[in-house]
Design an enzyme around this catalytic site. Structure first.
Site, PDB file in Angstrom:
ATOM      1  N   ARG A   1      72.572 -33.021  50.696  1.00 63.25           N
ATOM      2  CA  ARG A   1      72.691 -32.185  49.494  1.00 63.25           C
ATOM      3  C   ARG A   1      72.138 -30.809  49.806  1.00 63.25           C
ATOM      4  NH1 ARG A   1      68.865 -32.093  45.786  1.00 63.25           N
ATOM      5  NH2 ARG A   1      68.533 -34.342  45.805  1.00 63.25           N
TER       6      ARG A   1
ATOM      7  N   TYR B   1      90.207 -16.021  34.881  1.00 62.36           N
ATOM      8  CA  TYR B   1      90.489 -17.451  34.927  1.00 62.36           C
ATOM      9  C   TYR B   1      89.976 -18.137  33.657  1.00 62.36           C
ATOM     10  CZ  TYR B   1      90.627 -22.197  36.719  1.00 62.36           C
ATOM     11  OH  TYR B   1      90.884 -23.526  36.895  1.00 62.36           O
TER      12      TYR B   1
ATOM     13  N   ASP C   1      85.513 -12.044  41.357  1.00 63.04           N
ATOM     14  CA  ASP C   1      86.253 -13.256  41.711  1.00 63.04           C
ATOM     15  C   ASP C   1      87.402 -12.804  42.609  1.00 63.04           C
ATOM     16  OD1 ASP C   1      88.017 -15.406  41.839  1.00 63.04           O
ATOM     17  OD2 ASP C   1      87.536 -16.121  39.832  1.00 63.04           O
TER      18      ASP C   1
ATOM     19  N   LYS D   1      92.217 -22.449  46.656  1.00 66.96           N
ATOM     20  CA  LYS D   1      93.456 -21.690  46.616  1.00 66.96           C
ATOM     21  C   LYS D   1      93.820 -21.191  48.024  1.00 66.96           C
ATOM     22  CE  LYS D   1      92.839 -22.669  42.320  1.00 66.96           C
ATOM     23  NZ  LYS D   1      92.124 -21.817  41.399  1.00 66.96           N
TER      24      LYS D   1
HETATM   25  C1  LIG Z   1      91.127 -21.889  40.390  1.00 65.72           C
HETATM   26  C2  LIG Z   1      90.317 -20.703  40.065  1.00 65.72           C
HETATM   27  C3  LIG Z   1      88.951 -20.827  39.725  1.00 65.72           C
HETATM   28  C4  LIG Z   1      88.276 -22.176  39.586  1.00 65.72           C
HETATM   29  O1  LIG Z   1      88.192 -22.836  40.804  1.00 65.72           O
HETATM   30  P1  LIG Z   1      88.221 -24.443  40.973  1.00 65.72           P
HETATM   31  O2  LIG Z   1      88.158 -24.606  42.453  1.00 65.72           O
HETATM   32  O3  LIG Z   1      89.480 -24.947  40.351  1.00 65.72           O
HETATM   33  O4  LIG Z   1      87.023 -24.982  40.261  1.00 65.72           O
HETATM   34  C5  LIG Z   1      88.258 -19.659  39.488  1.00 65.72           C
HETATM   35  N1  LIG Z   1      88.838 -18.446  39.561  1.00 65.72           N
HETATM   36  C6  LIG Z   1      90.140 -18.294  39.872  1.00 65.72           C
HETATM   37  C7  LIG Z   1      90.736 -16.924  39.929  1.00 65.72           C
HETATM   38  C8  LIG Z   1      90.918 -19.415  40.126  1.00 65.72           C
HETATM   39  O5  LIG Z   1      92.221 -19.251  40.415  1.00 65.72           O
END
Ligand SMILES: *Cc1c(COP(=O)(O)O)cnc(C)c1O
Length: 396
Positions: free
Chosen positions: A65, A117, A189, A214
């Site tokens: 962890r 998001y 982000d 992604k």
């Molecule tokens: C998918 C996404 C998230 C969240 O991420 P997860 O891995 O699904 O928890 C946050 N910001 C953006 C721009 C995203 O496309």
């Protein structure tokens, strides 16, 4: 940054690849042959615990962890690619987002992008709202609106750029100046752009957030997240919060992400190339009202995107003249584009934000128009993709 050589994140434990270009770092940074058998691929250290040589003496790792060697390799890779001093990998992008929000205290305020998001807004508003953290949204592609929206208690500005599905562009350098002028942190982000297309830390952002699910993972086979930064104090705080709250990724998930990262530059080049071709095709199509793609000169954020991004990526949205009904027919009429949420994989996906990714804001002020379709353009042959869209749009 960790100064104790026993800390797996201690920079001195790893070969420094800062002198080579991005494409080389994507393959080598954090991914050097292992010390034990010189395996070219980073091993999956599928272990929960590590033996101590004697009391108080151990080789950097105690319990997975807290730290795991496969995770450390991923963190070194991500830090190198974003140009940060450190990185922390999480179980998901949302887990990484939550950890950043737990830096705040009751009474603090978060200002975030209008169409950031949906899960991020939901987390800040409905979870952190219960603990006294206020969140408000504004169009952060408009600096005057942002200046008017900050409050004396604003501690975090959360910018997504490009946003989704409108693909709005925030001026990262100007936003960093605004944040720092009021003693707030700027988090960017960078999920849509990836470090290959955009480097927020070099433009003044304090932290970069990733859903590695992604483009970084890139193959739609793993959920993960990461935070990257430079400030050693933020590292210590976030590391303690992560160890205390436990939203860590497993070694296999880290390994899959590391594998994906090696091809990030060539994938992003192709995503951008295909994205541009498809945006131009849609822009000329008579059934379509508007195309949202920062690569098009008609996009309001085009100039800024051209300045702060290497190219424009693979996310393309568009609004149908025929409204919701027409949009529904198109998303159900493709065969290469798969009707699915998420984005950033090699395969092309298509979706209807108002009923899928943005359903949680449907009917609110942030709702996405029912005429809008969002696509994650993959790396298939662009002619095949255009033929698929042509047939789905036929007769509308
Ligand atoms: C998918 C996404 C998230 C969240 O991420 P997860 O891995 O699904 O928890 C946050 N910001 C953006 C721009 C995203 O496309």
């Amino acid at each position: 940054m960790a100064s104790n050589p026993n800390d797996p994140n201690y920079a001195g434990r790893r070969k420094d690849w800062s002198h080579v270009e991005f494409e080389t770092r994507a393959i080598r940074a954090g991914q050097d042959p292992d010390a034990e058998y010189a395996s070219v691929i980073v091993p999956i250290y599928q272990t929960s615990t590590f033996r101590h040589q004697s009391l108080g003496k151990f080789n950097g790792y105690e319990y997975s962890r807290t730290d795991n060697p496969t995770r450390s390799a991923l963190q070194a890779s991500l830090a190198s690619l974003e140009g940060g001093a450190w990185s922390l990998a999480f179980a998901s992008g949302t887990a990484a987002t939550r950890e950043i929000a737990t830096l705040l205290n009751p009474g603090d305020h978060i200002l975030m992008s209008t169409d950031a998001y949906g899960g991020t807004f939901r987390l800040f508003d409905s979870v952190f709202g219960r603990f006294g953290v206020e969140t408000s949204i504004t169009d952060l592609s408009d600096m005057d609106a942002a200046r008017a929206a900050v409050r004396p208690n604003t501690k975090l500005i959360w910018a997504e750029t490009p946003t989704n599905p409108a693909m709005r562009i925030t001026d990262i350098a100007a936003m960093a100046e605004l944040a720092h002028g009021i003693g707030a942190l700027l988090v960017v982000d960078n999920t849509f752009a990836t470090p290959y297309l955009q480097q927020p830390l070099s433009l003044g952002a304090d932290l970069v957030l990733h859903s590695t699910t992604k483009y970084l993972g890139g193959h739609s086979d793993v959920i993960g997240g990461a935070v990257v930064g430079n400030d050693p104090e933020l590292y210590t705080q976030l590391k303690d919060l992560q160890n205390g709250a436990g939203a860590v990724p497993g070694p296999f998930d880290c390994w899959l992400t590391l594998r994906g990262i090696k091809t990030l530059p060539i994938r992003m080049d192709r995503h951008s190339e295909n994205g541009m071709r498809i945006a131009e095709f849609l822009d000329a199509h008579e059934a379509i009202e508007t195309v949202f793609y920062p690569g098009l000169p008609s996009h309001p954020g085009h100039e800024l995107a051209a300045k702060q991004m290497r190219s424009f990526g693979g996310m393309v949205s568009f609004a149908m003249k025929g409204g919701r009904e027409a949009a529904k027919k198109v998303v159900e009429g493709t065969s290469i584009f798969l009707l699915a949420e998420s984005l950033g994989g090699v395969e092309s996906l298509i979706e209807h934000p108002d009923t899928m990714t943005h359903a949680s804001v449907s009917g609110t002020e942030q709702a996405v128009d029912g005429a809008v379709i969002r696509m994650s353009v993959g790396i298939e042959n662009a002619d095949d993709l255009i033929a698929d869209l042509t047939q789905a749009l036929a007769g509308i």
